[in-house]
Write a protein that holds these residues in place. Sequence first.
Motif, PDB file in Angstrom:
ATOM      1  N   LEU A 138       0.836  -1.206   0.000  1.00 21.82           N
ATOM      2  CA  LEU A 138       0.000   0.000   0.000  1.00 21.82           C
ATOM      3  C   LEU A 138       0.868   1.254   0.000  1.00 21.82           C
ATOM      4  N   GLY A 139       2.012   1.183   0.707  1.00 19.47           N
ATOM      5  CA  GLY A 139       2.936   2.310   0.704  1.00 19.47           C
ATOM      6  C   GLY A 139       3.448   2.615  -0.695  1.00 19.47           C
ATOM      7  N   ARG A 140       3.751   1.556  -1.454  1.00 17.04           N
ATOM      8  CA  ARG A 140       4.229   1.756  -2.828  1.00 17.04           C
ATOM      9  C   ARG A 140       3.139   2.399  -3.689  1.00 17.04           C
ATOM     10  N   VAL A 141       1.890   1.972  -3.479  1.00 15.41           N
ATOM     11  CA  VAL A 141       0.774   2.550  -4.242  1.00 15.41           C
ATOM     12  C   VAL A 141       0.650   4.045  -3.952  1.00 15.41           C
ATOM     13  N   PHE A 142       0.690   4.408  -2.664  1.00 15.46           N
ATOM     14  CA  PHE A 142       0.584   5.822  -2.309  1.00 15.46           C
ATOM     15  C   PHE A 142       1.786   6.607  -2.826  1.00 15.46           C
ATOM     16  N   ALA A 143       2.965   5.986  -2.835  1.00 15.33           N
ATOM     17  CA  ALA A 143       4.150   6.666  -3.367  1.00 15.33           C
ATOM     18  C   ALA A 143       3.951   7.008  -4.842  1.00 15.33           C
ATOM     19  N   VAL A 144       3.393   6.074  -5.591  1.00 19.39           N
ATOM     20  CA  VAL A 144       3.123   6.331  -7.008  1.00 19.39           C
ATOM     21  C   VAL A 144       2.100   7.454  -7.164  1.00 19.39           C
ATOM     22  N   LEU A 145       1.044   7.418  -6.331  1.00 17.84           N
ATOM     23  CA  LEU A 145       0.014   8.468  -6.414  1.00 17.84           C
ATOM     24  C   LEU A 145       0.600   9.834  -6.084  1.00 17.84           C
ATOM     25  N   PHE A 146       1.441   9.899  -5.036  1.00 18.45           N
ATOM     26  CA  PHE A 146       2.082  11.167  -4.697  1.00 18.45           C
ATOM     27  C   PHE A 146       2.981  11.640  -5.839  1.00 18.45           C
ATOM     28  N   GLY A 147       3.705  10.689  -6.437  1.00 23.19           N
ATOM     29  CA  GLY A 147       4.598  11.041  -7.530  1.00 23.19           C
ATOM     30  C   GLY A 147       3.842  11.607  -8.715  1.00 23.19           C
ATOM     31  N   VAL A 148       2.722  10.959  -9.082  1.00 23.53           N
ATOM     32  CA  VAL A 148       1.912  11.443 -10.210  1.00 23.53           C
ATOM     33  C   VAL A 148       1.363  12.833  -9.901  1.00 23.53           C
ATOM     34  N   VAL A 174       4.034  15.497 -10.232  1.00 24.23           N
ATOM     35  CA  VAL A 174       4.334  15.843 -11.620  1.00 24.23           C
ATOM     36  C   VAL A 174       3.225  16.718 -12.202  1.00 24.23           C
ATOM     37  N   VAL A 175       1.973  16.315 -11.973  1.00 23.13           N
ATOM     38  CA  VAL A 175       0.839  17.055 -12.537  1.00 23.13           C
ATOM     39  C   VAL A 175       0.764  18.472 -11.976  1.00 23.13           C
ATOM     40  N   SER A 176       1.035  18.598 -10.661  1.00 20.70           N
ATOM     41  CA  SER A 176       0.910  19.903 -10.012  1.00 20.70           C
ATOM     42  C   SER A 176       2.215  20.696  -9.995  1.00 20.70           C
ATOM     43  N   PHE A 177       3.282  20.125 -10.581  1.00 20.15           N
ATOM     44  CA  PHE A 177       4.602  20.769 -10.581  1.00 20.15           C
ATOM     45  C   PHE A 177       5.048  21.114  -9.159  1.00 20.15           C
ATOM     46  N   ASN A 178       4.801  20.175  -8.239  1.00 14.48           N
ATOM     47  CA  ASN A 178       5.140  20.393  -6.831  1.00 14.48           C
ATOM     48  C   ASN A 178       6.325  19.504  -6.452  1.00 14.48           C
ATOM     49  N   PRO A 179       7.540  20.058  -6.341  1.00 16.01           N
ATOM     50  CA  PRO A 179       8.715  19.225  -6.048  1.00 16.01           C
ATOM     51  C   PRO A 179       8.655  18.591  -4.667  1.00 16.01           C
ATOM     52  N   PHE A 180       7.995  19.266  -3.700  1.00 17.65           N
ATOM     53  CA  PHE A 180       7.926  18.699  -2.353  1.00 17.65           C
ATOM     54  C   PHE A 180       7.103  17.420  -2.339  1.00 17.65           C
ATOM     55  N   THR A 181       6.040  17.366  -3.127  1.00 16.40           N
ATOM     56  CA  THR A 181       5.238  16.142  -3.214  1.00 16.40           C
ATOM     57  C   THR A 181       6.057  15.009  -3.831  1.00 16.40           C
ATOM     58  N   LEU A 182       6.921  15.321  -4.778  1.00 17.00           N
ATOM     59  CA  LEU A 182       7.800  14.304  -5.357  1.00 17.00           C
ATOM     60  C   LEU A 182       8.784  13.780  -4.320  1.00 17.00           C
TER      61      LEU A 182
END
Length: 384
Positions: free
Chosen positions: A198-208, A211-219
């Motif tokens: 589940l952690g990996r799933v949330f990591a992917v969601l945060f990463g996407v 990228v979409v929001s151009f937010n480096p902190f979320t990455l």
Amino acid sequence: MQARPGALQVGSFRGVPIRVHFTLLLVLPLLAFSFGAAFQQAASAAEVPPETLGGHPLLWGLGVAVGLFVSVLLHEMAHTLYALRHGGEVHGITLMIVGGVSELAETPKRPRDEALMALVGPLTSLGLAVVLGLMTWLMHGLGAFQWQFACFTLAMLNLVLGLFNLLPAFPMDGGRIVRAALTPRLGVVKATRVAAGLGRVFAVLFGVWGVVSFNPFTLVIAFFVLMGAEAESKQVRMRVALERVKVEAMMTPRVVGVDLDLSMLDAQWALRRERVAALPVTNAGRPVGRVTWAAVQALPEPERGGRMVRDAMEDGVVVALHEDGWTALRRMAEARVPLVAVVDEEGLLAGTLDWNDLQRGMNRAEQEAERDGTRAGWQRERPA
């Protein structure tokens, strides 16, 4: 376990060191800039006229960034306090780029205790959010715009912190609650695998989203969530495997160390002969410390024959034959030593244990567990 590299101690709580990781210094300016850019929107949400707030938006941003990590510290102190009150041992609290971590000597054995210890952190954050939100409400109409804005902002930060940590995935507290709930039915390894997945799933969601929001902190959050999930899964797998194996089955037998009264030149030849970086120092067959290749190299060659081992030895770590591999690994990590001396019932040197020995023991334990699981599965599937 051992203190994290790159962390500086800035205080203590109930004897537990509080450290700040260097990555925190990297993220504070980023948080300050991000909040400064959203200053007008934040003031509007707090129902405060922006012109009544003295100071540059970036200064407010820096204050909010510091307030966030104070909130994280209180969150981690709640975990620590619960652990200490229930007989646990905590080696430190480290504030990092994406929050904090309480470094426990050992995860609670009972799933219920793990769930409660995980829960107190988010509850503390949510409790702070309620208190600060109430203070914000009481300040309406009083004209204390700066205090109203500060309380509102910290209330929102603690609300987000509490809810974020309740996400049902490692390394967040919610992941530990999920594991605690699943452990009685699946066992700790499979339960950890689910929470880490589940952690990996949330990591992917945060990463996407980053990228979409151009937010480096979320990455950055996505990266650390992914790394945290992987690390937790690996550690639990290692613990379960090593708990099955006794030190006696993994150690390198060794009944002779480097005697206390020998010279460092003798120690040099012993280390070369054994092809190891460290050896136990013994006195009448009992380990009293360790001598390392680094200590030998620190002495000029002409001085090694006249310098005694007792003067250059370092503190050693000891485990007993009957103890398990996980206990040995914990002691090695806590003392930051590459090997431990193994003693018999009389306290005499029986062998040494290093990381290579532990790795081989863990591999054997996992192979045996896999064979046992395959055999059990075949027996279940075999027709009557």
